[in-house]
Design a protein around this motif. Structure first.
Motif, PDB file in Angstrom:
ATOM      1  N   LEU A 114      40.931  44.343  36.429  1.00  0.00           N
ATOM      2  CA  LEU A 114      41.287  45.232  36.988  1.00  0.00           C
ATOM      3  C   LEU A 114      39.408  46.119  36.685  1.00  0.00           C
ATOM      4  N   GLU A 115      39.702  46.567  38.015  1.00  0.00           N
ATOM      5  CA  GLU A 115      38.186  47.982  37.953  1.00  0.00           C
ATOM      6  C   GLU A 115      38.258  48.974  37.072  1.00  0.00           C
ATOM      7  N   THR A 116      39.409  49.082  36.173  1.00  0.00           N
ATOM      8  CA  THR A 116      39.877  49.967  34.836  1.00  0.00           C
ATOM      9  C   THR A 116      39.447  49.457  33.362  1.00  0.00           C
ATOM     10  N   ASP A 117      39.034  48.014  33.324  1.00  0.00           N
ATOM     11  CA  ASP A 117      39.007  46.956  32.672  1.00  0.00           C
ATOM     12  C   ASP A 117      37.410  47.611  32.015  1.00  0.00           C
ATOM     13  N   PRO A 118      37.270  48.077  30.901  1.00  0.00           N
ATOM     14  CA  PRO A 118      35.635  47.780  30.637  1.00  0.00           C
ATOM     15  C   PRO A 118      35.471  46.588  30.039  1.00  0.00           C
ATOM     16  N   SER A 119      33.847  46.372  30.376  1.00  0.00           N
ATOM     17  CA  SER A 119      32.812  45.263  29.671  1.00  0.00           C
ATOM     18  C   SER A 119      33.281  44.654  28.027  1.00  0.00           C
ATOM     19  N   PRO A 120      33.701  44.170  27.806  1.00  0.00           N
ATOM     20  CA  PRO A 120      33.505  43.654  26.725  1.00  0.00           C
ATOM     21  C   PRO A 120      31.910  43.092  25.972  1.00  0.00           C
ATOM     22  N   ALA A 121      31.080  43.240  26.687  1.00  0.00           N
ATOM     23  CA  ALA A 121      29.826  42.864  26.462  1.00  0.00           C
ATOM     24  C   ALA A 121      28.923  44.312  26.097  1.00  0.00           C
ATOM     25  N   SER A 132      30.947  55.048  38.952  1.00  0.00           N
ATOM     26  CA  SER A 132      32.269  53.244  39.172  1.00  0.00           C
ATOM     27  C   SER A 132      32.446  51.957  38.583  1.00  0.00           C
ATOM     28  N   ARG A 133      32.984  51.547  38.691  1.00  0.00           N
ATOM     29  CA  ARG A 133      33.016  50.227  38.492  1.00  0.00           C
ATOM     30  C   ARG A 133      34.161  49.338  39.378  1.00  0.00           C
ATOM     31  N   LEU A 134      33.316  48.441  39.818  1.00  0.00           N
ATOM     32  CA  LEU A 134      33.325  48.223  41.295  1.00  0.00           C
ATOM     33  C   LEU A 134      33.492  46.484  41.073  1.00  0.00           C
ATOM     34  N   HIS A 135      34.620  46.320  42.332  1.00  0.00           N
ATOM     35  CA  HIS A 135      34.814  44.300  42.322  1.00  0.00           C
ATOM     36  C   HIS A 135      34.189  44.022  43.375  1.00  0.00           C
ATOM     37  N   ALA A 136      33.564  43.621  43.393  1.00  0.00           N
ATOM     38  CA  ALA A 136      33.301  42.403  45.011  1.00  0.00           C
ATOM     39  C   ALA A 136      33.948  40.827  44.872  1.00  0.00           C
ATOM     40  N   VAL A 137      35.235  41.178  45.121  1.00  0.00           N
ATOM     41  CA  VAL A 137      35.773  40.348  44.876  1.00  0.00           C
ATOM     42  C   VAL A 137      37.186  40.631  46.934  1.00  0.00           C
ATOM     43  N   ALA A 138      36.902  39.143  47.469  1.00  0.00           N
ATOM     44  CA  ALA A 138      37.943  39.124  47.989  1.00  0.00           C
ATOM     45  C   ALA A 138      39.281  38.828  47.668  1.00  0.00           C
ATOM     46  N   SER A 175      39.996  35.495  37.603  1.00  0.00           N
ATOM     47  CA  SER A 175      40.625  36.034  38.507  1.00  0.00           C
ATOM     48  C   SER A 175      40.279  37.268  38.742  1.00  0.00           C
ATOM     49  N   ALA A 176      40.454  38.296  39.383  1.00  0.00           N
ATOM     50  CA  ALA A 176      40.014  39.454  39.927  1.00  0.00           C
ATOM     51  C   ALA A 176      40.717  40.270  40.804  1.00  0.00           C
ATOM     52  N   SER A 177      41.440  41.516  40.363  1.00  0.00           N
ATOM     53  CA  SER A 177      41.507  42.360  41.695  1.00  0.00           C
ATOM     54  C   SER A 177      40.891  43.309  42.458  1.00  0.00           C
ATOM     55  N   SER A 178      41.004  43.752  44.281  1.00  0.00           N
ATOM     56  CA  SER A 178      40.157  44.597  43.742  1.00  0.00           C
ATOM     57  C   SER A 178      40.308  45.744  45.294  1.00  0.00           C
ATOM     58  N   ALA A 179      41.637  46.173  44.721  1.00  0.00           N
ATOM     59  CA  ALA A 179      42.856  47.136  45.058  1.00  0.00           C
ATOM     60  C   ALA A 179      41.883  48.393  44.933  1.00  0.00           C
ATOM     61  N   TYR A 180      41.323  48.985  43.570  1.00  0.00           N
ATOM     62  CA  TYR A 180      40.802  50.260  44.045  1.00  0.00           C
ATOM     63  C   TYR A 180      39.280  50.031  44.109  1.00  0.00           C
ATOM     64  N   THR A 181      38.513  49.250  43.994  1.00  0.00           N
ATOM     65  CA  THR A 181      37.844  49.003  45.452  1.00  0.00           C
ATOM     66  C   THR A 181      37.214  49.453  46.480  1.00  0.00           C
ATOM     67  N   ARG A 182      38.816  48.467  47.466  1.00  0.00           N
ATOM     68  CA  ARG A 182      39.056  48.967  48.695  1.00  0.00           C
ATOM     69  C   ARG A 182      39.759  50.138  48.847  1.00  0.00           C
ATOM     70  N   ASP A 183      40.519  51.196  47.955  1.00  0.00           N
ATOM     71  CA  ASP A 183      41.093  52.085  48.092  1.00  0.00           C
ATOM     72  C   ASP A 183      40.423  53.347  48.492  1.00  0.00           C
ATOM     73  N   LEU A 184      39.027  52.625  47.463  1.00  0.00           N
ATOM     74  CA  LEU A 184      37.330  54.521  47.173  1.00  0.00           C
ATOM     75  C   LEU A 184      36.959  53.621  48.435  1.00  0.00           C
ATOM     76  N   LEU A 185      36.390  52.797  48.716  1.00  0.00           N
ATOM     77  CA  LEU A 185      35.312  52.075  49.668  1.00  0.00           C
ATOM     78  C   LEU A 185      35.641  52.539  50.488  1.00  0.00           C
ATOM     79  N   SER A 186      36.994  52.069  51.129  1.00  0.00           N
ATOM     80  CA  SER A 186      37.380  51.631  52.204  1.00  0.00           C
ATOM     81  C   SER A 186      36.978  50.019  53.155  1.00  0.00           C
TER      82      SER A 186
END
Length: 298
Positions: A121-128, A216-222, A267-278
């Motif tokens: 999820l976009e809310t998941d912080p990077s462990p790096a 913002s952390r966004l996911h370029a995921v379709a 695998s990843a969701s992009s639900a937040y990204t889609r809602d934020l930026l349409s």
């Protein structure tokens, strides 16, 4: 808006430059070769000569621009430590140049290693974290500057940004199938990758630049999850090859360097990204691209 773009002639960067120019932005692309410079100029972009090791030039380019999109990476799989150091240095240089300006800074990051067992999820912080971590911990480093007057936006790209001409991970899997005469997948083939069509990914970068808030952390995921078995079956169908499993411990030998990634779940969701930026990805799916012959030259 005057936008400085690193990686401007790369697989994703070239599509981003097209999107930005079409939207009426003034693009200055970083070019390390005459061929890259010519490509940018023919599109109508301006050129700043240099590469990721030219930190003074990168600082100057970022300082003079109204926004920065950082897409360049050395991708030197034989020397990952050097690649990570270069990435961290470039990100820090750009961020320092933008401190206190409230200008947007969009940087490319990845989904690998975020979580296991569920879509990231976009809310998941990077462990790096830190210079010795993957990509030099560049995402976490950049996001620190959101509190220093920089509109930092991390765009995490799916492991497959696919389309005609892609020479990335899927192309390497196709090449392995040709070499061995079999289209393979690791283990049971249930691990899955997120995917996005290249124009959709480029469109998200433009939307992020124009409207995403700082931090913002966004996911370029379709597509959230395409299993490695589905990928292997599509490649086998296209090439007329049998489809078989390869033991996970033999994935590196069979696939080459990409074997360590093909066995990972990304695998990843992009639900937040889609809602934020349409953002509404509308391009072809990964399986459609494979079956249509997009990787015929891999």
């Amino acid at each position: 808006m005057q936008i400085f773009v690193t990686g401007a002639t790369g697989w994703i960067g070239s599509a981003v430059v097209d999107q930005l120019l079409d939207a009426g932005h003034d693009v200055i692309g970083l070019a390390r070769s005459d061929a890259s410079a010519t490509t940018l100029e023919k599109k109508g972009a301006r050129v700043r000569r240099g590469d990721l090791d030219d930190l003074d030039g990168i600082h100057a380019g970022a300082s003079a621009a109204e926004a920065v999109v950082h897409l360049a990476n050395k991708h030197d799989w034989a020397h990952p430590a050097a690649t990570n150091r270069a990435e961290r240095a470039a990100v820090e240089t750009i961020a320092e140049a933008l401190v206190g300006t409230d200008r947007p800074f969009v940087l490319a990051t990845v989904l690998s290693g975020l979580v296991q067992g569920r879509p990231a999820l976009e809310t998941d912080p990077s462990p790096a974290v830190g210079p010795d971590s993957p990509r030099g911990g560049s995402e976490n480093l950049a996001l620190e500057y959101a509190d220093k007057g920089v509109r930092v936006i991390s765009v995490r790209f799916a492991p497959s940004v696919h389309g005609i001409g892609d020479q990335g991970f899927i192309a390497q899997v196709v090449s392995a199938a040709r070499r061995h005469g079999v289209s393979a997948y690791p283990g049971e083939g249930t691990n899955a990758w997120a995917a996005v069509h290249r124009p959709d990914a480029a469109g998200l970068v433009r939307l992020a630049l124009e409207g995403a808030p700082a931090g913002s952390r966004l996911h370029a995921v379709a597509e959230e999850a395409v299993s490695t078995r589905q990928i292997a079956e599509a490649i086998g169908h296209t090439l007329g090859l049998p489809v078989e499993s390869v033991a996970p411990e033999n994935a590196g030998e069979h696939f080459g360097f990409v074997g360590r990634f093909f066995g990972m779940d990304m695998s990843a969701s992009s639900a937040y990204t889609r809602d934020l930026l349409s953002w509404i990805p509308a391009g072809s799916t990964l399986i459609e691209d494979i079956r249509s012959g997009a990787y015929g030259q891999a």
